[in-house]
Design an enzyme around this catalytic site. Structure first.
Site, PDB file in Angstrom:
ATOM      1  N   SER A  90      45.684  51.420  49.615  1.00 27.32           N
ATOM      2  CA  SER A  90      45.375  52.653  48.892  1.00 27.32           C
ATOM      3  C   SER A  90      46.645  53.299  48.359  1.00 27.32           C
ATOM      4  CB  SER A  90      44.647  53.639  49.801  1.00 27.32           C
ATOM      5  OG  SER A  90      44.584  54.894  49.143  1.00 27.32           O
ATOM      6  N   ALA A  91      46.715  53.376  47.023  1.00 23.69           N
ATOM      7  CA  ALA A  91      47.881  54.024  46.406  1.00 23.69           C
ATOM      8  C   ALA A  91      47.685  55.536  46.327  1.00 23.69           C
ATOM      9  CB  ALA A  91      48.122  53.438  45.024  1.00 23.69           C
ATOM     10  N   ASP A 104      32.005  34.118  51.876  1.00 23.31           N
ATOM     11  CA  ASP A 104      31.414  32.893  52.431  1.00 23.31           C
ATOM     12  C   ASP A 104      31.757  31.707  51.535  1.00 23.31           C
ATOM     13  OD1 ASP A 104      29.163  32.313  50.516  1.00 23.31           O
ATOM     14  OD2 ASP A 104      28.572  34.329  51.139  1.00 23.31           O
ATOM     15  N   LEU A 105      31.596  30.524  52.105  1.00 25.67           N
ATOM     16  CA  LEU A 105      32.071  29.321  51.414  1.00 25.67           C
ATOM     17  C   LEU A 105      31.324  29.067  50.097  1.00 25.67           C
ATOM     18  CD1 LEU A 105      33.973  26.901  51.431  1.00 25.67           C
ATOM     19  CD2 LEU A 105      32.349  25.696  52.907  1.00 25.67           C
ATOM     20  N   ARG A 125      36.174  41.141  40.194  1.00 19.45           N
ATOM     21  CA  ARG A 125      34.887  40.925  39.517  1.00 19.45           C
ATOM     22  C   ARG A 125      33.958  40.039  40.328  1.00 19.45           C
ATOM     23  NH1 ARG A 125      34.560  41.976  34.265  1.00 19.45           N
ATOM     24  NH2 ARG A 125      32.370  41.858  34.791  1.00 19.45           N
ATOM     25  N   HIS A 126      34.514  39.331  41.288  1.00 20.50           N
ATOM     26  CA  HIS A 126      33.677  38.470  42.144  1.00 20.50           C
ATOM     27  C   HIS A 126      33.067  39.339  43.234  1.00 20.50           C
ATOM     28  CE1 HIS A 126      34.890  34.762  40.138  1.00 20.50           C
ATOM     29  NE2 HIS A 126      35.945  35.496  39.834  1.00 20.50           N
ATOM     30  N   ARG A 184      38.020  30.047  38.775  1.00 14.92           N
ATOM     31  CA  ARG A 184      39.418  30.473  38.725  1.00 14.92           C
ATOM     32  C   ARG A 184      40.429  29.343  38.873  1.00 14.92           C
ATOM     33  NH1 ARG A 184      38.846  35.166  36.000  1.00 14.92           N
ATOM     34  NH2 ARG A 184      37.293  36.478  37.014  1.00 14.92           N
ATOM     35  N   HIS A 216      32.260  29.062  44.196  1.00 15.68           N
ATOM     36  CA  HIS A 216      31.960  29.612  42.869  1.00 15.68           C
ATOM     37  C   HIS A 216      33.231  30.251  42.277  1.00 15.68           C
ATOM     38  CE1 HIS A 216      29.575  31.365  39.702  1.00 15.68           C
ATOM     39  NE2 HIS A 216      30.021  32.563  39.999  1.00 15.68           N
TER      40      HIS A 216
HETATM   41  C1  LIG Z   1      37.784  32.537  32.214  1.00 15.31           C
HETATM   42  C2  LIG Z   1      37.100  33.847  32.447  1.00 15.31           C
HETATM   43  C3  LIG Z   1      37.100  34.824  31.476  1.00 15.31           C
HETATM   44  C4  LIG Z   1      36.472  36.051  31.692  1.00 15.31           C
HETATM   45  N1  LIG Z   1      36.509  37.003  30.732  1.00 15.31           N
HETATM   46  C5  LIG Z   1      35.909  38.221  30.946  1.00 15.31           C
HETATM   47  C6  LIG Z   1      35.951  39.273  29.962  1.00 15.31           C
HETATM   48  O1  LIG Z   1      36.514  39.096  28.898  1.00 15.31           O
HETATM   49  N2  LIG Z   1      35.387  40.456  30.246  1.00 15.31           N
HETATM   50  C7  LIG Z   1      34.737  40.691  31.431  1.00 15.31           C
HETATM   51  O2  LIG Z   1      34.220  41.775  31.638  1.00 15.31           O
HETATM   52  N3  LIG Z   1      34.661  39.716  32.367  1.00 15.31           N
HETATM   53  C8  LIG Z   1      35.237  38.503  32.170  1.00 15.31           C
HETATM   54  N4  LIG Z   1      35.183  37.526  33.143  1.00 15.31           N
HETATM   55  C9  LIG Z   1      34.480  37.835  34.400  1.00 15.31           C
HETATM   56  C10 LIG Z   1      33.103  37.138  34.477  1.00 15.31           C
HETATM   57  O3  LIG Z   1      32.252  37.563  33.445  1.00 15.31           O
HETATM   58  C11 LIG Z   1      32.474  37.400  35.852  1.00 15.31           C
HETATM   59  O4  LIG Z   1      32.234  38.777  35.999  1.00 15.31           O
HETATM   60  C12 LIG Z   1      33.336  36.935  36.992  1.00 15.31           C
HETATM   61  O5  LIG Z   1      33.804  35.640  36.747  1.00 15.31           O
HETATM   62  C13 LIG Z   1      32.517  36.934  38.288  1.00 15.31           C
HETATM   63  O6  LIG Z   1      31.559  35.927  38.197  1.00 15.31           O
HETATM   64  P1  LIG Z   1      30.176  36.017  38.944  1.00 15.31           P
HETATM   65  O7  LIG Z   1      29.447  37.255  38.560  1.00 15.31           O
HETATM   66  O8  LIG Z   1      29.463  34.732  38.692  1.00 15.31           O
HETATM   67  O9  LIG Z   1      30.679  36.042  40.457  1.00 15.31           O
HETATM   68  P2  LIG Z   1      30.246  36.924  41.692  1.00 15.31           P
HETATM   69  O10 LIG Z   1      30.288  38.370  41.369  1.00 15.31           O
HETATM   70  O11 LIG Z   1      31.042  36.426  42.850  1.00 15.31           O
HETATM   71  O12 LIG Z   1      28.782  36.540  41.922  1.00 15.31           O
HETATM   72  C14 LIG Z   1      28.416  35.235  42.325  1.00 15.31           C
HETATM   73  C15 LIG Z   1      26.973  35.041  41.941  1.00 15.31           C
HETATM   74  O13 LIG Z   1      26.182  35.943  42.716  1.00 15.31           O
HETATM   75  C16 LIG Z   1      25.143  36.464  41.922  1.00 15.31           C
HETATM   76  N5  LIG Z   1      25.276  37.925  41.882  1.00 15.31           N
HETATM   77  C17 LIG Z   1      26.321  38.678  42.306  1.00 15.31           C
HETATM   78  N6  LIG Z   1      26.074  39.953  42.149  1.00 15.31           N
HETATM   79  C18 LIG Z   1      24.848  40.049  41.595  1.00 15.31           C
HETATM   80  C19 LIG Z   1      24.038  41.132  41.197  1.00 15.31           C
HETATM   81  N7  LIG Z   1      24.401  42.394  41.348  1.00 15.31           N
HETATM   82  N8  LIG Z   1      22.856  40.832  40.638  1.00 15.31           N
HETATM   83  C20 LIG Z   1      22.442  39.574  40.489  1.00 15.31           C
HETATM   84  N9  LIG Z   1      23.160  38.513  40.852  1.00 15.31           N
HETATM   85  C21 LIG Z   1      24.351  38.738  41.409  1.00 15.31           C
HETATM   86  C22 LIG Z   1      25.216  35.817  40.564  1.00 15.31           C
HETATM   87  O14 LIG Z   1      24.438  34.667  40.525  1.00 15.31           O
HETATM   88  C23 LIG Z   1      26.666  35.373  40.491  1.00 15.31           C
HETATM   89  O15 LIG Z   1      26.888  34.287  39.635  1.00 15.31           O
HETATM   90  C24 LIG Z   1      35.792  36.299  32.934  1.00 15.31           C
HETATM   91  C25 LIG Z   1      35.783  35.305  33.905  1.00 15.31           C
HETATM   92  C26 LIG Z   1      36.434  34.080  33.694  1.00 15.31           C
HETATM   93  C27 LIG Z   1      36.401  33.035  34.778  1.00 15.31           C
END
Ligand SMILES: Cc1cc2nc3c(=O)[nH]c(=O)nc-3n(C[C@H](O)[C@H](O)[C@H](O)COP(=O)(O)OP(=O)(O)OC[C@H]3O[C@@H](n4cnc5c(N)ncnc54)[C@H](O)[C@@H]3O)c2cc1C
Length: 295
Positions: free
Chosen positions: A124-125, A209-210, A114-115, A220, A215
């Protein structure tokens, strides 16, 4: 027409001072996680750094680009990095990158992927057979559903239930034999894999990147993250900490071990009154923060 680069002259300039490899010349720094998992640092940028400095210096170099090369002292560099992190500057921290090789169960990979700001290449499976490796918690780490947090589990369940859970996992792992058998009978790998459980291990290379690693770590390593991914996040932090010690310290000071306050919380703190919100969750969060601050 063929591309002609003959008019371009590349000047290769040596480093101005002696350098060292931030990974001490190693091919990888590896940390074992759980039973079959691992996280290994396989590369870093910058990899070569002037002696007497750390990779933190790449941040200072980028931040001071408008003032010319680093004439400042190390303690001033530290102050600048801490200032930049405290004030949520981002791009100087993006000048540093780390590449990891990770082996983790698929249920962790699903959270990790998700990050979106990382570059990922996964096993690749469809192309290869999944190895016979499954995650199983230890008996004392089979956790009960938390009453407070719908997503979490904290205290261990009783031993009998824990054993029942582990037997249940063993049954799902037993599907592996059938997976192999069906592959042997010619079922495609892309289909045969769909009967395998989420506890099976996958692998990937993950480069980030750092700024975005911090983040990732802030989310995590946090107590709200599932313990299994937290274990990887702590190992990741341990791997980068010796390479960027100034950033790692500032991250703990200003981000991870700090407390972000809402306007309502500041008001409650200032007046000594309860939080002006009837939202249960918001009140629980305020309680958590008060505990963290020893109030
Ligand atoms: C404790 C916990 C519980 C969670 N529970 C759920 C859940 O129940 N269901 C679920 O679906 N997810 C869940 N998540 C996932 C969460 O919603 C985020 O998707 C995940 O943590 C990635 O975070 P991020 O988008 O900030 O990080 P990254 O994807 O690494 O992005 C970092 C930052 O870059 C920017 N960015 C990245 N991509 C874009 C883009 N396309 N457009 C605009 N800005 C962007 C944003 O500012 C973002 O904060 C959970 C996460 C945690 C930590």
């Amino acid at each position: 027409m063929p591309v002609d680069l003959s008019h371009i002259q590349i000047q290769k300039k040596p480093f101005e001072s002696p350098t060292y490899d931030v990974m001490d010349g190693a091919a990888r720094w590896e940390v074992k996680v759980h039973d079959h998992g691992l996280i290994a640092l396989v590369d870093a940028m910058p990899r070569l750094v002037p002696q007497g400095q750390t990779a933190d210096s790449a941040i200072v170099q980028a931040a001071r680009v408008s003032y010319g090369a680093g004439t400042k002292k190390v303690n001033e560099d530290r102050g600048l990095i801490r200032y930049l992190l405290r004030h949520r500057h981002t791009t100087p921290f993006e000048m540093i990158e780390f590449k990891f090789h990770v082996a983790m169960p698929i249920f962790i990979a699903r959270q990790w992927i998700r990050h979106r700001t990382a570059n990922v290449n996964e096993y690749s499976a469809r192309y290869s057979v999944m190895p016979d490796r499954f995650y199983r918690p230890t008996v004392d780490n089979v956790r009960q559903q938390s009453m407070l947090n719908r997503q979490g589990g904290e205290e261990p369940v009783d031993e009998m239930t824990a054993q029942q859970f582990l037997d249940y996992l063993a049954k799902t792992e037993a599907h592996y034999q059938e997976y192999e058998e069906l592959l042997g009978k010619g079922v495609s790998r892309e289909l045969a894999r769909i009967g395998l459980p989420l506890g099976i291990y996958t692998e990937w290379y993950w480069k980030c990147d750092l700024h975005n690693i911090l983040h990732f770590l802030s989310l995590r390593m946090d107590a709200h993250a599932q313990q299994e991914i937290r274990d990887y996040a702590y190992a990741m932090f341990a791997l980068i900490q010796p390479i960027v010690p100034v950033v790692a310290e500032a991250f703990l000071d200003y981000e991870f071990e700090g407390v972000h306050m809402t306007r309502l919380e500041i008001e409650a703190l200032r007046t000594g009154k309860p939080l002006a919100s009837d939202n249960k969750r918001e009140n629980a969060e305020w309680e958590e923060k008060r505990n963290k601050m020893g109030l």
